[in-house]
Motif scaffolding. Structure first.
Motif, PDB file in Angstrom:
ATOM      1  N   GLY A  58      90.242  27.280  43.416  1.00 26.80           N
ATOM      2  CA  GLY A  58      91.155  27.664  42.344  1.00 26.80           C
ATOM      3  C   GLY A  58      90.702  28.833  41.498  1.00 26.80           C
ATOM      4  O   GLY A  58      91.349  29.154  40.499  1.00 26.80           O
ATOM      5  N   TRP A 107      91.980  18.441  50.416  1.00 24.15           N
ATOM      6  CA  TRP A 107      93.043  19.319  49.936  1.00 24.15           C
ATOM      7  C   TRP A 107      93.816  19.921  51.104  1.00 24.15           C
ATOM      8  O   TRP A 107      93.249  20.200  52.171  1.00 24.15           O
ATOM      9  N   ARG A 136      96.896  21.526  47.086  1.00 24.71           N
ATOM     10  CA  ARG A 136      97.231  20.262  46.422  1.00 24.71           C
ATOM     11  C   ARG A 136      96.513  19.138  47.147  1.00 24.71           C
ATOM     12  O   ARG A 136      96.146  19.284  48.315  1.00 24.71           O
ATOM     13  N   CYS A 151      99.797  18.183  40.642  1.00 26.53           N
ATOM     14  CA  CYS A 151      98.533  18.906  40.492  1.00 26.53           C
ATOM     15  C   CYS A 151      98.452  19.976  41.571  1.00 26.53           C
ATOM     16  O   CYS A 151      98.365  19.661  42.764  1.00 26.53           O
ATOM     17  N   ARG A 170      96.600  23.813  42.531  1.00 31.22           N
ATOM     18  CA  ARG A 170      95.662  24.887  42.249  1.00 31.22           C
ATOM     19  C   ARG A 170      96.145  26.159  42.936  1.00 31.22           C
ATOM     20  O   ARG A 170      96.589  26.121  44.081  1.00 31.22           O
ATOM     21  N   VAL A 194      89.166  27.789  36.591  1.00 28.28           N
ATOM     22  CA  VAL A 194      90.029  27.275  37.654  1.00 28.28           C
ATOM     23  C   VAL A 194      91.482  27.367  37.212  1.00 28.28           C
ATOM     24  O   VAL A 194      91.827  27.023  36.071  1.00 28.28           O
ATOM     25  N   GLU A 208      94.596  25.703  37.511  1.00 22.64           N
ATOM     26  CA  GLU A 208      95.176  24.422  37.905  1.00 22.64           C
ATOM     27  C   GLU A 208      96.401  24.138  37.058  1.00 22.64           C
ATOM     28  O   GLU A 208      96.357  24.240  35.827  1.00 22.64           O
ATOM     29  N   LYS A 209      97.496  23.795  37.712  1.00 29.28           N
ATOM     30  CA  LYS A 209      98.749  23.517  37.017  1.00 29.28           C
ATOM     31  C   LYS A 209      99.092  22.047  37.186  1.00 29.28           C
ATOM     32  O   LYS A 209      99.179  21.545  38.306  1.00 29.28           O
TER      33      LYS A 209
END
Length: 541
Positions: free
Chosen positions: A97, A144, A231, A240, A242, A356, A358-359
């Motif tokens: 990320g 991932w 993800r 979540c 990235r 990172v 990350e959302k």
């Protein structure tokens, strides 16, 4: 002398000499003499010694003009060796990320494009090796799932061009998360071979021409981007996600008109290339003057060039950055080589703050914010008496300084994190469509003019329920604002304390250095005296 204190002092001193993990990494690659230089009988003026590059005085053989970098690579070093030594790790960080940037810098014909893209004889460049590395690492991941897209941007005569779609209009804009290239095509790719196919397609559209210094001189800057999204395995929702971007930048080389013999359009191209590179040098110099921390600079001229705008996040921003300076050892181009080395030396002082990307979904964000805000409020509301009744831990000036700096860095990190989350949540509230709640179906879309059933069986319009639905996010915004204000005040106090500790530490260090110097002189005098006394009997005999 307090031995424990001096031990702390020496350990901190030597530790401070080690390179920071967040500093820009600068490498030097020296190419062999080309045929044109051999025909002119050019002498090799530069030598390498581990991580140092220097010149030799022809008459005496003494070293001068020494420059030290993270790594130096001699003329026999392959691109594969360079990638494995300095680029492999930073490329793999994008899978976690982090944004990353690798760019090559140097005069024209110094080997920049060869380093980044290879040649027609199947010699792989950094782009090829990075693509193969990314897909191989993604295939081995057990936690991932990854998806990849590529873009190819060219900056030619200070104009943006999409090399994968020449009909597209590209504009560079400033977004909440940094600088973005609106309109730039993103092509999905499923393998390293597909990445290389798009690379070759874009290279066919790049501006290249012959000059007096290079038969295939690049007349533009290019940025090849590999975008990564990941993800957790088995998750199809966006709870979540990235995301990261790997920028692989091939800069056009600086050139002198008297050497390139450019005329007409080639002359204009050369002047625009030199202008953008001059702006890049100004940005690097400004960042170096403020200690590599862009927050301390009054003004950084990123907007004076399209190139520096694109590299905004990579120079003192949130990306991991690697610079490879390519030089020729020929004495003929000594001044250009010195200029490149000076650029690299300044760039080494710049500090990035990688983070990172990350959302999280709104639901997870609000739950996480409320939990963290509750914990922070408990810390802020803790009675001062409890802190005063705690027995003081063993301390020393060095330990106090380290704790103060760690506290300040932690507060800075928290400030950045909460500010970014505040704007993400605010943007999410502004772009979210109206919704309605249903016990059976969860959350459904609420169309304009629709209505919902309220708790007592009555009917209410969707706009009347919209305020209730947004109340939790807005309450989260207010809590974030309060938290950011409290953190700002605590950050300012911690900054003042850290400054006072640093001043005290520097004063104490000077005192100890004075004491050490006096002891050194006393020991030297005692040794001299002992030497004279030991020589007297010998003279008598």
């Amino acid at each position: 002398i307090n031995a424990e204190y001096m031990g702390h002092f020496l350990s901190v001193y030597f530790f401070s000499c080690m390179p920071s993990l967040d500093s820009l990494q600068v490498q030097i690659r020296v190419r062999p003499l080309c045929q044109r230089e051999l025909d002119k009988g050019c002498r090799i003026a530069w030598q390498l010694d581990d991580s140092c590059i220097y010149e030799l005085v022809p008459s005496s053989g003494k070293r001068y003009n020494e420059f030290t970098f993270d790594h130096t690579f001699a003329t026999d070093s392959t691109t594969e060796h360079i990638y494995g030594t300095v680029a492999h790790q930073i490329v793999k960080e994008t899978l976690s990320g982090y944004n990353a940037t690798i760019f090559v810098y140097g005069q024209t014909s110094s080997g920049k494009t060869y380093t980044m893209s290879g040649d027609c004889n199947s010699k792989h460049g950094l782009i090829h090796l990075a693509a193969e590395d990314l897909f191989a690492s993604a295939a081995q991941s057990t936690d991932w799932d990854y998806s990849f897209h590529v873009s190819y941007l060219e900056i030619y005569n200070e104009r943006e061009r999409d090399l994968l779609d020449l009909t597209s209009t590209v504009t560079i804009v400033q977004g909440l998360a940094g600088v973005n290239c609106n309109g730039l095509t993103r092509i999905p790719v499923a393998s390293a071979s597909e990445v290389l196919t798009q690379l070759e397609k874009g290279k066919c559209n790049r501006e290249i021409s012959s000059t007096g210094m290079n038969e295939t001189s690049s007349r533009s800057h290019t940025i090849f981007q590999i975008h990564t999204q990941s993800r957790p395995k088995g998750k199809t929702t966006d709870d979540c996600v990235r995301s990261s971007t790997l920028n692989l930048v091939d800069l056009a080389g600086s050139e002198r008109l008297k050497d390139s013999h450019a005329e007409g359009q080639r002359k204009l191209e050369g002047s625009m290339i030199n202008k953008s590179l001059h702006t890049l040098q100004k940005v690097i110099r400004t960042l170096a003057e403020c200690g590599g921390d862009r927050s301390k600079a009054n003004h950084i001229p990123f907007r004076e060039s399209k190139l520096t705008r694109v590299l905004d996040n990579s120079l003192g921003g949130d990306a991991k950055t690697l610079i490879i300076c390519t030089v020729t050892p020929a004495e003929l181009h000594r001044s250009e080589t010195i200029s490149t080395l000076q650029f690299g030396r300044l760039a080494k002082t710049i500090q990035n703050k990688p983070q990172v990307n990350e959302k999280l979904s709104d639901k997870l964000l609000i739950a996480q914010y409320q939990k963290e805000i509750s914990a922070l409020r408990q810390q802020l509301a803790a009675p001062k008496e409890e802190k005063e009744n705690v027995a003081p831990a063993p301390s020393s000036p060095l330990l106090d300084l380290a704790k103060g700096e760690a506290k300040l860095q932690n507060l800075e990190r928290m400030m950045t994190m909460y500010t970014q989350r505040y704007w993400n949540l605010k943007e999410s509230i502004g772009t979210k469509r109206p919704r309605r709640l249903s016990d059976l179906d969860g959350i459904e879309e609420c169309e304009p003019g629709d209505s919902v059933q309220d708790e007592v069986g009555g009917r209410a319009s969707c706009p009347s329920r919209l305020a209730d639905f947004y109340e939790a996010p807005k309450q989260g915004l207010r809590q974030l604002e309060s938290t950011i204000a409290a953190l700002t005040q605590e950050r300012n106090v911690a900054s003042e304390e850290a400054q006072a500790l640093a001043t005290k530490f520097n004063r104490d260090r000077l005192e100890w250095l004075t004491v050490l110097g006096q002891h050194h002189r006393n020991i030297q005098n005692a040794l001299d005296e002992a030497t004279r006394e030991s020589e007297q009997p010998m003279q008598h005999i």
